[in-house]
Write a protein that holds these residues in place. Structure first.
Motif, PDB file in Angstrom:
ATOM      1  N   LEU A  13       0.812  -1.226   0.000  1.00  0.00           N
ATOM      2  CA  LEU A  13       0.000   0.000   0.000  1.00  0.00           C
ATOM      3  C   LEU A  13       0.843   1.272   0.000  1.00  0.00           C
ATOM      4  N   PHE A  14       1.888   1.269  -0.819  1.00  0.00           N
ATOM      5  CA  PHE A  14       2.727   2.471  -0.941  1.00  0.00           C
ATOM      6  C   PHE A  14       2.162   3.368  -2.025  1.00  0.00           C
ATOM      7  N   GLN A  15       1.881   4.623  -1.672  1.00  0.00           N
ATOM      8  CA  GLN A  15       1.367   5.577  -2.643  1.00  0.00           C
ATOM      9  C   GLN A  15       2.035   6.933  -2.434  1.00  0.00           C
ATOM     10  N   GLN A  16       2.103   7.703  -3.508  1.00  0.00           N
ATOM     11  CA  GLN A  16       2.649   9.060  -3.412  1.00  0.00           C
ATOM     12  C   GLN A  16       1.601   9.984  -2.783  1.00  0.00           C
ATOM     13  N   ARG A  29     -17.779  15.707  19.989  1.00  0.00           N
ATOM     14  CA  ARG A  29     -17.923  14.258  19.948  1.00  0.00           C
ATOM     15  C   ARG A  29     -16.662  13.576  19.411  1.00  0.00           C
ATOM     16  N   VAL A  30     -16.047  14.140  18.380  1.00  0.00           N
ATOM     17  CA  VAL A  30     -14.804  13.577  17.843  1.00  0.00           C
ATOM     18  C   VAL A  30     -13.654  14.076  18.709  1.00  0.00           C
ATOM     19  N   ARG A  31     -13.107  13.184  19.504  1.00  0.00           N
ATOM     20  CA  ARG A  31     -12.040  13.589  20.422  1.00  0.00           C
ATOM     21  C   ARG A  31     -10.758  12.785  20.227  1.00  0.00           C
ATOM     22  N   MET A  32     -10.767  11.975  19.182  1.00  0.00           N
ATOM     23  CA  MET A  32      -9.559  11.220  18.863  1.00  0.00           C
ATOM     24  C   MET A  32      -9.660  10.759  17.420  1.00  0.00           C
ATOM     25  N   ALA A  33      -8.511  10.695  16.752  1.00  0.00           N
ATOM     26  CA  ALA A  33      -8.469  10.222  15.367  1.00  0.00           C
ATOM     27  C   ALA A  33      -7.060   9.750  15.070  1.00  0.00           C
ATOM     28  N   ALA A  34      -6.889   9.051  13.955  1.00  0.00           N
ATOM     29  CA  ALA A  34      -5.560   8.595  13.535  1.00  0.00           C
ATOM     30  C   ALA A  34      -5.516   8.526  12.022  1.00  0.00           C
ATOM     31  N   LEU A  35      -4.598   9.287  11.435  1.00  0.00           N
ATOM     32  CA  LEU A  35      -4.390   9.241   9.996  1.00  0.00           C
ATOM     33  C   LEU A  35      -3.758   7.903   9.619  1.00  0.00           C
ATOM     34  N   ALA A  36      -4.219   7.311   8.535  1.00  0.00           N
ATOM     35  CA  ALA A  36      -3.641   6.061   8.035  1.00  0.00           C
ATOM     36  C   ALA A  36      -2.819   6.367   6.774  1.00  0.00           C
ATOM     37  N   GLN A  37      -1.476   6.175   6.855  1.00  0.00           N
ATOM     38  CA  GLN A  37      -0.671   5.856   8.024  1.00  0.00           C
ATOM     39  C   GLN A  37       0.540   6.768   8.081  1.00  0.00           C
ATOM     40  N   THR A  38       1.385   6.622   9.074  1.00  0.00           N
ATOM     41  CA  THR A  38       2.401   7.636   9.357  1.00  0.00           C
ATOM     42  C   THR A  38       3.541   7.651   8.350  1.00  0.00           C
ATOM     43  N   VAL A  39       4.109   6.474   8.041  1.00  0.00           N
ATOM     44  CA  VAL A  39       5.298   6.398   7.185  1.00  0.00           C
ATOM     45  C   VAL A  39       5.104   5.336   6.106  1.00  0.00           C
ATOM     46  N   ASN A  40       5.280   5.721   4.840  1.00  0.00           N
ATOM     47  CA  ASN A  40       5.406   4.781   3.710  1.00  0.00           C
ATOM     48  C   ASN A  40       4.159   3.974   3.369  1.00  0.00           C
ATOM     49  N   VAL A  41       3.035   4.242   3.998  1.00  0.00           N
ATOM     50  CA  VAL A  41       1.817   3.470   3.756  1.00  0.00           C
ATOM     51  C   VAL A  41       0.638   4.431   3.621  1.00  0.00           C
ATOM     52  N   GLN A  44      -1.833   7.403   3.068  1.00  0.00           N
ATOM     53  CA  GLN A  44      -1.624   8.861   3.063  1.00  0.00           C
ATOM     54  C   GLN A  44      -0.575   9.258   4.094  1.00  0.00           C
ATOM     55  N   SER A  45       0.666   8.960   3.788  1.00  0.00           N
ATOM     56  CA  SER A  45       1.747   9.100   4.766  1.00  0.00           C
ATOM     57  C   SER A  45       2.155  10.541   4.993  1.00  0.00           C
ATOM     58  N   LEU A  46       2.655  10.775   6.194  1.00  0.00           N
ATOM     59  CA  LEU A  46       3.318  12.040   6.503  1.00  0.00           C
ATOM     60  C   LEU A  46       4.735  12.055   5.968  1.00  0.00           C
ATOM     61  N   ILE A  47       5.361  10.877   5.950  1.00  0.00           N
ATOM     62  CA  ILE A  47       6.781  10.759   5.615  1.00  0.00           C
ATOM     63  C   ILE A  47       6.985   9.580   4.670  1.00  0.00           C
ATOM     64  N   LEU A  48       7.859   9.759   3.685  1.00  0.00           N
ATOM     65  CA  LEU A  48       8.309   8.677   2.824  1.00  0.00           C
ATOM     66  C   LEU A  48       9.812   8.504   3.022  1.00  0.00           C
ATOM     67  N   THR A  49      10.269   7.252   3.018  1.00  0.00           N
ATOM     68  CA  THR A  49      11.699   6.997   3.153  1.00  0.00           C
ATOM     69  C   THR A  49      12.175   6.059   2.054  1.00  0.00           C
ATOM     70  N   ASP A  50      13.450   6.191   1.728  1.00  0.00           N
ATOM     71  CA  ASP A  50      14.113   5.276   0.791  1.00  0.00           C
ATOM     72  C   ASP A  50      15.562   5.184   1.223  1.00  0.00           C
ATOM     73  N   LYS A  51      15.887   4.077   1.898  1.00  0.00           N
ATOM     74  CA  LYS A  51      17.205   3.915   2.521  1.00  0.00           C
ATOM     75  C   LYS A  51      17.482   5.135   3.410  1.00  0.00           C
ATOM     76  N   GLU A  52      18.546   5.886   3.127  1.00  0.00           N
ATOM     77  CA  GLU A  52      18.869   7.015   4.007  1.00  0.00           C
ATOM     78  C   GLU A  52      18.084   8.283   3.673  1.00  0.00           C
ATOM     79  N   LYS A  53      17.326   8.279   2.566  1.00  0.00           N
ATOM     80  CA  LYS A  53      16.599   9.472   2.138  1.00  0.00           C
ATOM     81  C   LYS A  53      15.252   9.575   2.863  1.00  0.00           C
ATOM     82  N   ILE A  54      14.788  10.814   3.012  1.00  0.00           N
ATOM     83  CA  ILE A  54      13.511  11.064   3.667  1.00  0.00           C
ATOM     84  C   ILE A  54      12.804  12.216   2.958  1.00  0.00           C
TER      85      ILE A  54
END
Length: 518
Positions: free
Chosen positions: A336-339, A361-373, A375-385
């Motif tokens: 599930l890797f997407q840009q 009423r909405v007092r908690m949530a979680a974006l799916a997902q944090t890294v590399n999966v 709608q990520s916040l961060i993408l990595t490739d070896k040492e690159k970020i």
């Protein structure tokens, strides 16, 4: 990809060009009459044993030439600390209901291996387990949110996991934790009782799950300093019957939250979701229609919850949300890797505005997902970020965490494609402990700048400053070769006009403003 001729000037130059053209108009009214707080936990994140989310994202090979603590990648940690992520959900997702926590403790070399049947059939070596996850949370300075195994686990297994983490007794399981290097209790308070029990977590009926929840929850014990917040596995999207049954059959005092999962699928078709980077304006418009469905879902599920819980003791926990597209060509479909494009940033800003506006009423949530999966916040490739456009939205919106919610009334023009219409602008507002007012606005219109005149009731303010995220094309992305194509820049399109605020939003942009009190 064609080189952007404005890249040397960045989004600031684009902003000036956009606001100098044709502009439509709208009005916004903001009130301070509120006793609701926008919980910081709305800005939570999700890390599952899926693809390169854990392995290769947070937890890397010992030989990788990046700063690490044990095998935890510290540049990822520092980036997430900057945006103040409040919680991290783990180990899944679907993986949670096939995960047995004892496999992930003790000497790494002795941990059993398993097949990750949900995500690609890969071998899971369990080198990243309970202690590693909680060390990650400690580095991130966030709260752990643990999803317990209800689908293939037992009541005793979950009960003992809680005891292992939270008890300060001399029991055998506590002695085991001490032997594994952590004498003090971890005091993990947020616990999911299963995941997607209507689907990959067991294909259950809501009636069966509600009874099962009560059984598991009865043996999920509080320990000194660790009063549990038990999150029930709630509905899939618009399954309102699931919410009805759970709220009717589970006592309010037994659960702290009911989860909701909803993904924005560009095409609305799970079989062919659409590309993350190549799409037409019509496809973009349809994606935003699907994104805005979150407003309807939150409203209708909240109304059902209000029937059984008028005091709003039980939170609606949207612990999986985001855009889900087809994977990038040439990558493992089970990973599930997407840009992540400007479109995804607009989805993030819009969704967070919806959550802010329903923060009673909405007092908690979680974006799916944090890294590399997904709608990520961060993408990595070896040492690159790479920090994605979505990351920059969370950076911009962190000002709303634990701030006072300010009710709004918005009248904005429509954005129309092929005879279909959506409101072009959405917004939310808050006031922090110092009296500063923050307003976040999203302009979904791909072509037109929109000027919003805002009346702020009972707010005395002197100056305004802001940040903006936009780009030349809705499909623009950050890459390892060009990691800063999209980034936050100062916004100068807002001004004080008497007692009113006038802001001109560039086309396809997200803006957050800060009003300094007198």
């Amino acid at each position: 990809m064609k080189r952007n001729l404005l890249s040397s000037l960045g989004a600031a130059a684009l902003c000036l060009i956009s606001v100098s053209g044709y502009s439509q108009t709208g009005t916004l009214s903001i009130s301070t009459d509120s006793k609701t707080t926008i919980s910081k936990h709305i800005y939570g994140q999700f890390a599952e044993h899926l693809g390169h989310g854990i392995y290769g994202g947070f937890w890397v090979d010992k030989t990788l030439p990046v700063k690490k603590q044990d095998r935890i990648r510290l540049d990822v940690v520092e980036a997430l600390k900057k945006i103040k992520i409040p919680n991290l959900r783990w180990p899944g997702g679907c993986f949670a209901d096939e995960y047995h926590w004892r496999d992930g403790i003790g000497p790494t070399a002795l941990r059993p291996r398993m097949v990750n049947t949900n995500w690609g059939g890969t071998t899971e070596d369990n080198s990243f387990g309970t202690h590693e996850f909680l060390e990650l949370c400690s580095l991130l300075k966030c709260e752990p949110y643990v999803a317990g195994n209800v689908g293939s686990g037992t009541v005793e297994e979950m009960s003992k996991w809680i005891e292992y983490l939270n008890s300060n007794s001399t029991s055998t399981v506590v002695k085991e934790r001490i032997k594994n290097g952590h004498p003090a209790p971890y005091n993990v308070t947020i616990w999911g009782v299963g995941n997607e029990s209507w689907g990959c977590g067991g294909n259950m009926t809501p009636e069966y799950y509600a009874d099962l929840f009560k059984r598991y929850a009865a043996f999920a014990k509080d320990y000194p300093g660790a009063k549990l917040k038990k999150i029930a596995s709630g509905p899939n999207s618009d399954d309102y019957n699931w919410t009805e049954v759970c709220m009717k059959n589970i006592p309010n005092w037994l659960m702290s939250g009911l989860s909701l999962h909803y993904y924005t699928i560009p095409t609305g078709n799970w079989g062919k979701k659409g590309s993350a980077t190549e799409f037409s304006e019509k496809e973009y418009f349809n994606t935003m229609v699907n994104c805005l469905k979150m407003e309807e879902l939150v409203t209708k599920h909240s109304a059902i919850m209000d029937k059984y819980d008028p005091g709003k003791k039980v939170a609606l926990v949207v612990d999986e949300w985001g855009v889900w597209t087809d994977v990038e060509p040439g990558t493992n479909p089970g990973f599930l890797f997407q840009q992540n494009s400007l479109r995804d940033a607009l989805i993030a800003g819009t969704t967070l505005n919806i959550f802010n506006n329903h923060s009673d009423r909405v007092r908690m949530a979680a974006l799916a997902q944090t890294v590399n999966v997904l709608q990520s916040l961060i993408l990595t490739d070896k040492e690159k970020i790479v920090l994605t456009p979505t990351y920059h939205i969370f950076d911009m919106y962190k000002v709303h965490q634990d701030a006072k919610y300010l009710p709004i009334k918005l009248d904005a023009p429509n954005y129309e494609v092929d005879g279909k219409k959506i409101q072009a602008v959405n917004a939310s507002a808050s006031q922090d402990s110092t009296g500063k007012v923050h307003i976040s606005l999203v302009n979904l219109d791909m072509h037109n700048a929109i000027t919003i005149t805002t009346e702020l009731k009972d707010v005395k303010w002197s100056t305004v400053k802001g940040q903006v995220l936009t780009s030349a094309n809705i499909t623009d992305i950050n890459t390892f070769a060009n990691p800063n194509k999209l980034h936050l820049v100062s916004f100068t399109g807002a001004k004080k006009d008497g007692d009113k605020l006038v802001v001109t939003l560039p086309a396809k942009s997200v803006v957050t403003l800060e009003l300094q009190p007198l």
